[in-house]
Write an enzyme that holds these catalytic residues in place. Structure first.
Site, short mmCIF file in Angstrom:
data_model
loop_
_atom_site.label_atom_id
_atom_site.label_comp_id
_atom_site.label_asym_id
_atom_site.label_seq_id
_atom_site.Cartn_x
_atom_site.Cartn_y
_atom_site.Cartn_z
N SER A 74 36.19 43.42 38.96
CA SER A 74 35.11 43.27 39.93
C SER A 74 33.82 43.94 39.47
O SER A 74 32.77 43.70 40.05
CB SER A 74 35.53 43.84 41.28
OG SER A 74 35.88 45.21 41.15
N HIS B 7 36.00 36.19 38.66
CA HIS B 7 36.09 37.20 39.71
C HIS B 7 36.32 36.53 41.06
O HIS B 7 35.39 36.03 41.70
CB HIS B 7 34.80 38.04 39.74
CG HIS B 7 34.81 39.10 40.78
ND1 HIS B 7 33.67 39.55 41.40
CD2 HIS B 7 35.83 39.81 41.32
CE1 HIS B 7 34.00 40.47 42.27
NE2 HIS B 7 35.31 40.64 42.26
N GLU C 242 33.05 34.23 40.88
CA GLU C 242 32.01 34.50 39.88
C GLU C 242 32.60 34.23 38.49
O GLU C 242 33.60 34.84 38.11
CB GLU C 242 31.52 35.94 39.98
CG GLU C 242 30.70 36.23 41.24
CD GLU C 242 30.24 37.67 41.31
OE1 GLU C 242 29.06 37.90 41.63
OE2 GLU C 242 31.07 38.58 41.08
N ASN D 5 29.09 42.27 43.98
CA ASN D 5 29.40 43.69 44.11
C ASN D 5 28.16 44.58 43.99
O ASN D 5 28.09 45.64 44.59
CB ASN D 5 30.45 44.11 43.08
CG ASN D 5 31.83 44.16 43.69
OD1 ASN D 5 31.97 44.52 44.86
ND2 ASN D 5 32.83 43.79 42.94
#
Length: 283
Positions: A118, A139, A151, A189
């Site tokens: 992540s 991700h 992602e 994130n």
């Protein structure tokens, strides 16, 4: 697209969720974990979720049919022949690099090797392999079966073919893939860190309680408050992502973890998966 075999490494929450995604989409999926008990637990968790979805009429195929496409494997060598290997292990660079060294030796250069990290550098993970061009980031977000976004992370060495294959695979399992550069925290994130950190500061400064912050954010239109969301993701995973992003930006203050996070993690209160986090789930 021909439904090939996918191997997932790591049977935790993210790992078994990703297994479910591919199995429901018709792929044969192998699941590896060094811990046999964790592997069996992960497979049972998938079956329970499928049964609930079937009972609610949200699943076309029967759970047993989907489960027949899932196989637990005791060694990484048994993943040979997979078209894609997804790593979903601990958020530790040394652990991930060890896994990719092994995978690089087992698989032909045509196999795509993906990490579900992540926040860690995909380029650094790929650097230990002999064929870094086939290493990418995929991700997924927790819970993987329900969250649509994936992602697709391009490292400094990823090939165009590897990226385009990952985009097609993500589309084929019903996800919404976006391409991102290999930057700390990627996009989601990186945006999310201040969301969690500012909420923690509000509570740490006694401006508001955990319950108040969550309630206010839900009232503002968010589906979940920042503390409810951390409990669902896992406080250990969230803390690791914050710490990794903070270190990757050489101590940038806006990404600094809060002491409350470390205390919670060190106390073993990791959220829903342990029955207690910012809220209790064991009553």
């Amino acid at each position: 697209m021909r439904k090939g075999t996918v191997t997932v490494v790591g049977a935790g929450t993210m790992g078994n969720g990703i297994v479910e995604v591919f199995a429901v989409a018709g792929y044969f999926v192998k699941l590896f974990d060094v811990n046999e008990e964790a592997r069996d637990h992960g497979i049972r968790a998938i079956l329970l979720r499928l049964q609930k979805q079937f009972e609610r009429g949200r699943l076309r195929a029967k759970p047993q049919e989907i489960m027949s496409r899932i196989q637990g494997i005791p060694t990484l060598e048994r993943s040979e022949g997979s078209a894609l290997v997804m790593e979903a292990a601990l958020e530790r660079l040394d652990v991930k690099q060890d896994i990719f060294r092994s995978l690089d030796n087992i698989h032909s250069p045509t196999t795509i090797l993906a990490t579900n990290t992540s926040s860690m550098s995909v380029t650094e993970i790929a650097s230990v392999t002999n064929h870094p061009e086939r290493v990418i980031g995929m991700h997924f977000f927790n819970p993987a079966p329900r969250m649509p976004l994936v992602e697709i992370v391009r490292s400094r060495m990823s090939s165009d073919d590897a990226i385009s294959t990952a985009m097609r695979l993500a589309n084929d399992v019903g996800k919404v893939p976006i391409q991102v550069r290999d930057t700390p925290g990627f996009i989601v994130n990186r945006v999310a860190r201040p969301f969690y950190n500012e909420a923690l500061r509000l509570v740490g400064d006694r401006v508001a309680t955990i319950e108040q912050v969550d309630r206010i954010m839900r009232s503002a239109g968010f589906k979940m408050g920042p503390f409810e969301l951390q409990d669902m993701i896992g406080l250990d995973i969230n803390f690791a992502a914050t710490s990794s992003t903070y270190e990757s930006f050489f101590g940038e203050p806006r990404f600094r973890p809060h002491p409350i996070q470390r205390t919670m993690v060190n106390s073993g209160m990791l959220g829903r998966k342990t029955g207690r986090g910012y809220y209790r789930y064991d009553e």
